[in-house]
Design a protein around this motif. Structure first.
Motif, PDB file in Angstrom:
ATOM      1  N   GLY A  34       0.800  -1.216   0.000  1.00 27.14           N
ATOM      2  CA  GLY A  34       0.000   0.000   0.000  1.00 27.14           C
ATOM      3  C   GLY A  34       0.834   1.268   0.000  1.00 27.14           C
ATOM      4  O   GLY A  34       0.580   2.191  -0.772  1.00 27.14           O
ATOM      5  N   GLY A  35       1.849   1.326   0.847  1.00 29.96           N
ATOM      6  CA  GLY A  35       2.706   2.510   0.901  1.00 29.96           C
ATOM      7  C   GLY A  35       3.461   2.726  -0.387  1.00 29.96           C
ATOM      8  O   GLY A  35       3.589   3.852  -0.877  1.00 29.96           O
ATOM      9  N   THR A  36       3.953   1.635  -0.968  1.00 31.53           N
ATOM     10  CA  THR A  36       4.689   1.725  -2.227  1.00 31.53           C
ATOM     11  C   THR A  36       3.781   2.196  -3.353  1.00 31.53           C
ATOM     12  O   THR A  36       4.151   3.069  -4.142  1.00 31.53           O
ATOM     13  N   LEU A  37       2.593   1.625  -3.421  1.00 35.58           N
ATOM     14  CA  LEU A  37       1.656   2.030  -4.466  1.00 35.58           C
ATOM     15  C   LEU A  37       1.190   3.468  -4.268  1.00 35.58           C
ATOM     16  O   LEU A  37       1.028   4.214  -5.238  1.00 35.58           O
ATOM     17  N   ASN A  38       0.977   3.863  -3.031  1.00 32.97           N
ATOM     18  CA  ASN A  38       0.586   5.233  -2.738  1.00 32.97           C
ATOM     19  C   ASN A  38       1.696   6.197  -3.165  1.00 32.97           C
ATOM     20  O   ASN A  38       1.429   7.239  -3.768  1.00 32.97           O
ATOM     21  N   PHE A  39       2.951   5.856  -2.858  1.00 30.31           N
ATOM     22  CA  PHE A  39       4.073   6.706  -3.250  1.00 30.31           C
ATOM     23  C   PHE A  39       4.169   6.794  -4.773  1.00 30.31           C
ATOM     24  O   PHE A  39       4.331   7.882  -5.335  1.00 30.31           O
ATOM     25  N   ALA A  40       4.031   5.657  -5.450  1.00 31.07           N
ATOM     26  CA  ALA A  40       4.076   5.651  -6.916  1.00 31.07           C
ATOM     27  C   ALA A  40       2.966   6.522  -7.495  1.00 31.07           C
ATOM     28  O   ALA A  40       3.173   7.251  -8.472  1.00 31.07           O
ATOM     29  N   SER A  41       1.802   6.462  -6.888  1.00 29.07           N
ATOM     30  CA  SER A  41       0.693   7.298  -7.330  1.00 29.07           C
ATOM     31  C   SER A  41       1.027   8.779  -7.184  1.00 29.07           C
ATOM     32  O   SER A  41       0.691   9.595  -8.048  1.00 29.07           O
ATOM     33  N   ALA A  51       2.798  14.055  -9.764  1.00 30.45           N
ATOM     34  CA  ALA A  51       3.717  15.190  -9.905  1.00 30.45           C
ATOM     35  C   ALA A  51       4.036  15.511 -11.367  1.00 30.45           C
ATOM     36  O   ALA A  51       4.542  16.580 -11.676  1.00 30.45           O
ATOM     37  N   ILE A  52       3.707  14.603 -12.262  1.00 34.63           N
ATOM     38  CA  ILE A  52       4.024  14.779 -13.684  1.00 34.63           C
ATOM     39  C   ILE A  52       3.160  15.882 -14.275  1.00 34.63           C
ATOM     40  O   ILE A  52       1.954  15.937 -14.063  1.00 34.63           O
ATOM     41  N   LYS A  53       3.800  16.770 -15.016  1.00 33.68           N
ATOM     42  CA  LYS A  53       3.099  17.918 -15.592  1.00 33.68           C
ATOM     43  C   LYS A  53       2.548  17.652 -16.991  1.00 33.68           C
ATOM     44  O   LYS A  53       1.667  18.330 -17.458  1.00 33.68           O
ATOM     45  N   VAL A  82      10.275  18.103  -4.114  1.00 30.26           N
ATOM     46  CA  VAL A  82       8.895  17.816  -4.501  1.00 30.26           C
ATOM     47  C   VAL A  82       8.133  17.294  -3.279  1.00 30.26           C
ATOM     48  O   VAL A  82       8.508  16.285  -2.687  1.00 30.26           O
ATOM     49  N   ALA A  83       7.084  18.008  -2.896  1.00 33.37           N
ATOM     50  CA  ALA A  83       6.222  17.576  -1.789  1.00 33.37           C
ATOM     51  C   ALA A  83       5.158  16.647  -2.344  1.00 33.37           C
ATOM     52  O   ALA A  83       4.618  16.882  -3.428  1.00 33.37           O
ATOM     53  N   MET A  84       4.868  15.580  -1.592  1.00 28.55           N
ATOM     54  CA  MET A  84       3.844  14.639  -2.025  1.00 28.55           C
ATOM     55  C   MET A  84       2.874  14.384  -0.878  1.00 28.55           C
ATOM     56  O   MET A  84       3.293  14.046   0.230  1.00 28.55           O
ATOM     57  N   LYS A  85       1.610  14.593  -1.173  1.00 28.39           N
ATOM     58  CA  LYS A  85       0.545  14.457  -0.173  1.00 28.39           C
ATOM     59  C   LYS A  85       0.622  13.094   0.520  1.00 28.39           C
ATOM     60  O   LYS A  85       0.765  12.058  -0.135  1.00 28.39           O
TER      61      LYS A  85
END
Length: 80
Positions: free
Chosen positions: A14-21, A26-28, A61-64
């Motif tokens: 879950g944490g890995t998939l959440n981070f990947a998401s 972040a992609i523009k 880069v900040a990630m929610k």
């Protein structure tokens, strides 16, 4: 039993998939971005086909949902 497996997978990945998401979020535009860890793995393996890739570093880069900021990398068209 299926519920137990689902709970295990959620906690294990879950944490890995959440981070990947969050990296994808972040992609523009139509780009390929990687986490710093994924970029380190590519560099460590040293595969020939990856040596021709150009990379742009994105610091801070900040990630929610994740504390702090992260370094991400985007693939750039290699000059020449």
């Amino acid at each position: 039993m299926a519920q137990d497996t689902s709970d295990f997978l959620d906690s294990a990945f879950g944490g890995t998939l959440n981070f990947a998401s969050r990296v994808v979020g972040a992609i523009k535009g139509p780009e390929i971005w990687l986490s710093d860890r994924a970029k380190e793995d590519i560099d460590r393996i040293g595969a020939g086909q990856h040596k021709r890739l150009g990379w742009q570093r994105h610091d801070g880069v900040a990630m929610k949902g994740f504390p702090g900021t992260f370094t991400l990398w985007s693939v750039q068209k290699h000059p020449g």
